[in-house]
Design a protein around this motif. Structure first.
Motif, PDB file in Angstrom:
ATOM      1  N   ALA A  11      18.701 -42.243   0.552  1.00 23.96           N
ATOM      2  CA  ALA A  11      19.013 -42.909   1.819  1.00 23.96           C
ATOM      3  C   ALA A  11      18.775 -44.397   1.591  1.00 23.96           C
ATOM      4  O   ALA A  11      17.694 -44.781   1.147  1.00 23.96           O
ATOM      5  CB  ALA A  11      18.138 -42.401   2.943  1.00 23.96           C
ATOM      6  N   ASP A  12      19.749 -45.189   1.903  1.00 22.41           N
ATOM      7  CA  ASP A  12      19.746 -46.619   1.543  1.00 22.41           C
ATOM      8  C   ASP A  12      19.492 -46.690   0.034  1.00 22.41           C
ATOM      9  O   ASP A  12      20.190 -46.068  -0.728  1.00 22.41           O
ATOM     10  CB  ASP A  12      18.714 -47.403   2.369  1.00 22.41           C
ATOM     11  CG  ASP A  12      18.909 -47.172   3.871  1.00 22.41           C
ATOM     12  OD1 ASP A  12      20.082 -47.123   4.297  1.00 22.41           O
ATOM     13  OD2 ASP A  12      17.916 -47.019   4.600  1.00 22.41           O
ATOM     14  N   ILE A  16      14.850 -40.021  -1.976  1.00 21.55           N
ATOM     15  CA  ILE A  16      13.918 -39.146  -1.241  1.00 21.55           C
ATOM     16  C   ILE A  16      13.712 -37.833  -2.001  1.00 21.55           C
ATOM     17  O   ILE A  16      12.585 -37.398  -2.187  1.00 21.55           O
ATOM     18  CB  ILE A  16      14.439 -38.868   0.185  1.00 21.55           C
ATOM     19  CG1 ILE A  16      14.663 -40.198   0.925  1.00 21.55           C
ATOM     20  CG2 ILE A  16      13.460 -37.991   0.946  1.00 21.55           C
ATOM     21  CD1 ILE A  16      15.332 -40.043   2.266  1.00 21.55           C
ATOM     22  N   PRO A  35       2.002 -34.249   0.014  1.00 21.79           N
ATOM     23  CA  PRO A  35       1.532 -35.353   0.854  1.00 21.79           C
ATOM     24  C   PRO A  35       2.602 -35.858   1.826  1.00 21.79           C
ATOM     25  O   PRO A  35       3.781 -35.539   1.666  1.00 21.79           O
ATOM     26  CB  PRO A  35       1.176 -36.441  -0.165  1.00 21.79           C
ATOM     27  CG  PRO A  35       1.878 -36.072  -1.417  1.00 21.79           C
ATOM     28  CD  PRO A  35       2.061 -34.598  -1.412  1.00 21.79           C
ATOM     29  N   ASN A  36       2.203 -36.652   2.799  1.00 20.49           N
ATOM     30  CA  ASN A  36       3.136 -37.260   3.758  1.00 20.49           C
ATOM     31  C   ASN A  36       4.187 -38.065   2.997  1.00 20.49           C
ATOM     32  O   ASN A  36       3.885 -38.792   2.059  1.00 20.49           O
ATOM     33  CB  ASN A  36       2.398 -38.219   4.707  1.00 20.49           C
ATOM     34  CG  ASN A  36       1.427 -37.500   5.621  1.00 20.49           C
ATOM     35  OD1 ASN A  36       0.294 -37.935   5.806  1.00 20.49           O
ATOM     36  ND2 ASN A  36       1.839 -36.397   6.190  1.00 20.49           N
ATOM     37  N   GLY A  37       5.418 -37.897   3.420  1.00 20.05           N
ATOM     38  CA  GLY A  37       6.508 -38.676   2.822  1.00 20.05           C
ATOM     39  C   GLY A  37       7.019 -38.130   1.500  1.00 20.05           C
ATOM     40  O   GLY A  37       7.855 -38.758   0.843  1.00 20.05           O
ATOM     41  N   ALA A  38       6.552 -36.951   1.095  1.00 18.83           N
ATOM     42  CA  ALA A  38       6.940 -36.392  -0.211  1.00 18.83           C
ATOM     43  C   ALA A  38       8.394 -35.919  -0.237  1.00 18.83           C
ATOM     44  O   ALA A  38       9.005 -35.826  -1.304  1.00 18.83           O
ATOM     45  CB  ALA A  38       6.016 -35.232  -0.574  1.00 18.83           C
ATOM     46  N   LYS A  40       9.356 -33.087   1.975  1.00 16.96           N
ATOM     47  CA  LYS A  40       9.347 -31.680   2.388  1.00 16.96           C
ATOM     48  C   LYS A  40      10.314 -31.413   3.543  1.00 16.96           C
ATOM     49  O   LYS A  40      11.132 -30.498   3.480  1.00 16.96           O
ATOM     50  CB  LYS A  40       7.921 -31.252   2.800  1.00 16.96           C
ATOM     51  CG  LYS A  40       6.871 -31.495   1.736  1.00 16.96           C
ATOM     52  CD  LYS A  40       5.476 -31.106   2.210  1.00 16.96           C
ATOM     53  CE  LYS A  40       4.985 -31.846   3.434  1.00 16.96           C
ATOM     54  NZ  LYS A  40       4.784 -33.299   3.244  1.00 16.96           N
ATOM     55  N   SER A  41      10.196 -32.221   4.609  1.00 16.60           N
ATOM     56  CA  SER A  41      11.072 -32.016   5.772  1.00 16.60           C
ATOM     57  C   SER A  41      12.524 -32.296   5.394  1.00 16.60           C
ATOM     58  O   SER A  41      13.437 -31.632   5.898  1.00 16.60           O
ATOM     59  CB  SER A  41      10.659 -32.925   6.934  1.00 16.60           C
ATOM     60  OG  SER A  41       9.377 -32.565   7.378  1.00 16.60           O
ATOM     61  N   HIS A  81      10.023 -30.230  13.853  1.00 15.82           N
ATOM     62  CA  HIS A  81       8.880 -30.832  14.559  1.00 15.82           C
ATOM     63  C   HIS A  81       9.134 -30.827  16.063  1.00 15.82           C
ATOM     64  O   HIS A  81       8.244 -30.564  16.846  1.00 15.82           O
ATOM     65  CB  HIS A  81       8.672 -32.282  14.103  1.00 15.82           C
ATOM     66  CG  HIS A  81       8.151 -32.393  12.710  1.00 15.82           C
ATOM     67  ND1 HIS A  81       7.004 -33.084  12.406  1.00 15.82           N
ATOM     68  CD2 HIS A  81       8.607 -31.915  11.537  1.00 15.82           C
ATOM     69  CE1 HIS A  81       6.784 -33.019  11.097  1.00 15.82           C
ATOM     70  NE2 HIS A  81       7.748 -32.313  10.554  1.00 15.82           N
ATOM     71  N   GLU A 156       5.967 -27.225   9.646  1.00 11.26           N
ATOM     72  CA  GLU A 156       4.626 -27.311  10.236  1.00 11.26           C
ATOM     73  C   GLU A 156       4.504 -26.475  11.514  1.00 11.26           C
ATOM     74  O   GLU A 156       4.168 -26.990  12.574  1.00 11.26           O
ATOM     75  CB  GLU A 156       4.273 -28.780  10.510  1.00 11.26           C
ATOM     76  CG  GLU A 156       4.293 -29.620   9.234  1.00 11.26           C
ATOM     77  CD  GLU A 156       3.827 -31.053   9.466  1.00 11.26           C
ATOM     78  OE1 GLU A 156       2.966 -31.245  10.330  1.00 11.26           O
ATOM     79  OE2 GLU A 156       4.317 -31.941   8.774  1.00 11.26           O
ATOM     80  N   HIS A 188       0.732 -28.335   6.259  1.00  9.02           N
ATOM     81  CA  HIS A 188      -0.463 -29.020   5.760  1.00  9.02           C
ATOM     82  C   HIS A 188      -1.679 -28.116   5.972  1.00  9.02           C
ATOM     83  O   HIS A 188      -2.808 -28.522   5.715  1.00  9.02           O
ATOM     84  CB  HIS A 188      -0.668 -30.344   6.504  1.00  9.02           C
ATOM     85  CG  HIS A 188       0.394 -31.357   6.218  1.00  9.02           C
ATOM     86  ND1 HIS A 188       0.556 -31.932   4.973  1.00  9.02           N
ATOM     87  CD2 HIS A 188       1.374 -31.873   6.986  1.00  9.02           C
ATOM     88  CE1 HIS A 188       1.583 -32.772   5.007  1.00  9.02           C
ATOM     89  NE2 HIS A 188       2.105 -32.760   6.222  1.00  9.02           N
TER      90      HIS A 188
HETATM   91  N1  LIG Z   1      17.105 -41.014   7.328  1.00  8.84           N
HETATM   92  C1  LIG Z   1      16.256 -41.590   6.494  1.00  8.84           C
HETATM   93  N2  LIG Z   1      16.487 -42.839   6.036  1.00  8.84           N
HETATM   94  C2  LIG Z   1      15.605 -43.433   5.191  1.00  8.84           C
HETATM   95  N3  LIG Z   1      14.487 -42.856   4.751  1.00  8.84           N
HETATM   96  C3  LIG Z   1      14.208 -41.619   5.185  1.00  8.84           C
HETATM   97  C4  LIG Z   1      15.068 -40.912   6.071  1.00  8.84           C
HETATM   98  N4  LIG Z   1      14.519 -39.717   6.334  1.00  8.84           N
HETATM   99  C5  LIG Z   1      13.367 -39.657   5.633  1.00  8.84           C
HETATM  100  N5  LIG Z   1      13.181 -40.803   4.940  1.00  8.84           N
HETATM  101  C6  LIG Z   1      12.067 -41.096   4.022  1.00  8.84           C
HETATM  102  O1  LIG Z   1      11.999 -40.054   3.093  1.00  8.84           O
HETATM  103  C7  LIG Z   1      10.665 -39.784   2.719  1.00  8.84           C
HETATM  104  C8  LIG Z   1      10.390 -38.300   2.885  1.00  8.84           C
HETATM  105  O2  LIG Z   1      10.370 -37.960   4.279  1.00  8.84           O
HETATM  106  P1  LIG Z   1      10.061 -36.482   4.781  1.00  8.84           P
HETATM  107  O3  LIG Z   1      10.126 -36.506   6.257  1.00  8.84           O
HETATM  108  O4  LIG Z   1      10.940 -35.536   4.060  1.00  8.84           O
HETATM  109  O5  LIG Z   1       8.570 -36.300   4.278  1.00  8.84           O
HETATM  110  P2  LIG Z   1       7.559 -35.087   4.483  1.00  8.84           P
HETATM  111  O6  LIG Z   1       7.175 -34.615   3.122  1.00  8.84           O
HETATM  112  O7  LIG Z   1       8.100 -34.093   5.428  1.00  8.84           O
HETATM  113  O8  LIG Z   1       6.295 -35.840   5.111  1.00  8.84           O
HETATM  114  P3  LIG Z   1       5.257 -35.392   6.287  1.00  8.84           P
HETATM  115  O9  LIG Z   1       4.208 -34.569   5.607  1.00  8.84           O
HETATM  116  O10 LIG Z   1       4.682 -36.705   6.740  1.00  8.84           O
HETATM  117  O11 LIG Z   1       5.993 -34.682   7.361  1.00  8.84           O
HETATM  118  C9  LIG Z   1       9.806 -40.706   3.568  1.00  8.84           C
HETATM  119  O12 LIG Z   1       9.439 -41.808   2.787  1.00  8.84           O
HETATM  120  C10 LIG Z   1      10.711 -41.119   4.689  1.00  8.84           C
HETATM  121  O13 LIG Z   1      10.407 -42.401   5.134  1.00  8.84           O
END
Ligand SMILES: Nc1ncnc2c1ncn2[C@@H]1O[C@H](COP(=O)(O)OP(=O)(O)OP(=O)(O)O)[C@@H](O)[C@H]1O
Ligand SMILES: [Mg+2]
Length: 234
Positions: A11-12, A16, A35-38, A40-41, A81, A156, A188
Motif C-alpha cells: 500500500a503506497d 505490508i 505484534p501490532n502492525g505485523a 495479521k488483519s 474489529h 481478535e 493477542h
Molecule cells: N490501507 C492501508 N494503507 C496503508 N497502510 C496500511 C493499510 N492498511 C494497513 N496498513 C498498514 O499495514 C500494517 C499492518 O496492518 P494490520 O492491520 O494488518 O496489522 P495487525 O497485525 O492486524 O496489527 P494489530 O495487532 O495492531 O491489529 C500496518 O503498519 C498498517 O499501518
C-alpha cells in the motif's frame, strides 16, 4: 481449504505482506499471532476478499481468489474489529437481515436460536445501539455464523468478552470444528489461542516467522516461543 503462495500486499510504498506461503487443511483451527502492525488483519482481509493482493496466488475451497470471489464469499463467516451490525436494529432484525442476505432458510428461527446460543434472548428485540461492547460482540459472533460457513475468519474475537461469553465463543468454535469447519483466528490472547487452536502461526513484518503445533497446549510454552520469535528472547 486455503492455499496461499507468495502472497504480497503493498500500500503506497509500504510492503505490508512480504511473501506469505501458507496451506491450511479443512477442519484445522489456526491461531495467528504477532505484534501490532505485523499484517495479521491484512492477511485476513485478503482471504475475506475485502482487499486485493498485490501479488501471489490464493485459493480457498478450491476457488481462485482472483476469479471466483462470489463463490468464496459464500464459504466464510468474517468477524472483523467492527461488528457490521445495524445499530438501530435489534439482534433479531440484524440476524434475519443477514440470514436472508445469505439465503438462509427459516432465517427467523435460526436468528432466535443463535441469540439464545450467545445468551441474549432477553434482549432479542432491543436495538443494538443500547448494548455494551461485549453484548455487541456476542451478536457479531452470531452474525458471522448465521449461514453456517465452512470457514471462520475471526479478528481478535475474544476482545471485550466476559468470561461467560469467552466460554460461549470457544464452544461455538469447537462445535463448528466437529462439523469440519476451518477456523483462522487472529488474536493477542495467548490463553485462548493455547486452549482452542491446533496450530499457531506467528506473523512478523509481513512474513510468517513460525508455524507450529502447540503439543502441550500450555500458554507458558506459547509465550516462550512467541518471545523467541518476536523479541529474540531465548
Ligand atoms: N490501507 C492501508 N494503507 C496503508 N497502510 C496500511 C493499510 N492498511 C494497513 N496498513 C498498514 O499495514 C500494517 C499492518 O496492518 P494490520 O492491520 O494488518 O496489522 P495487525 O497485525 O492486524 O496489527 P494489530 O495487532 O495492531 O491489529 C500496518 O503498519 C498498517 O499501518
Ligand atoms: Mg489487526
Amino acid at each position: 481449504m486455503i492455499d496461499i503462495k507468495k502472497l504480497t500486499k503493498q500500500a503506497d510504498d509500504k510492503r505490508i505482506l512480504r511473501g506469505i506461503d501458507l496451506s491450511i487443511k479443512k477442519g484445522e483451527t489456526v491461531g495467528i499471532l504477532g505484534p501490532n502492525g505485523a499484517g495479521k488483519s491484512t492477511l485476513l482481509k485478503v482471504i475475506a476478499t475485502l482487499i486485493k493482493p498485490s501479488g501471489g496466488q490464493v485459493t480457498i475451497g478450491g476457488y481462485d481468489l482472483k476469479k471466483d470471489q462470489a463463490e468464496i464469499k459464500k464459504l466464510f463467516g468474517y468477524l472483523p474489529h467492527s461488528s457490521l451490525l445495524y445499530d438501530h436494529y435489534s439482534p433479531l432484525e440484524n440476524l434475519v437481515f443477514f440470514g436472508n442476505l445469505y439465503g438462509v432458510k427459516n432465517a427467523r428461527a435460526r436468528a432466535i436460536e443463535l441469540v439464545k446460543e450467545v445468551g441474549l434472548s432477553f434482549f432479542l428485540n432491543e436495538p443494538v445501539k443500547n448494548f455494551s461492547r461485549g453484548m455487541v460482540q456476542r451478536i457479531a459472533i452470531a452474525r458471522a455464523i448465521v449461514h453456517e460457513p465452512e470457514l471462520l475468519l475471526l479478528d481478535e474475537p475474544h476482545t471485550g468478552l466476559d468470561q461467560g461469553a469467552i466460554t460461549i465463543l470457544n464452544t461455538v468454535i469447537l462445535r463448528m470444528k466437529e462439523k469440519g469447519v476451518t477456523t483462522l483466528m487472529v488474536t493477542h490472547d495467548f490463553q485462548q489461542a493455547a486452549e482452542i487452536c491446533d496450530r499457531i502461526i506467528i506473523v512478523k513484518n509481513g512474513k510468517i516467522a513460525d508455524d507450529f503445533v502447540l503439543v502441550d497446549k500450555k500458554v507458558s510454552t506459547l509465550n516462550k516461543k512467541y518471545l523467541y520469535q518476536v523479541e529474540g528472547v531465548s
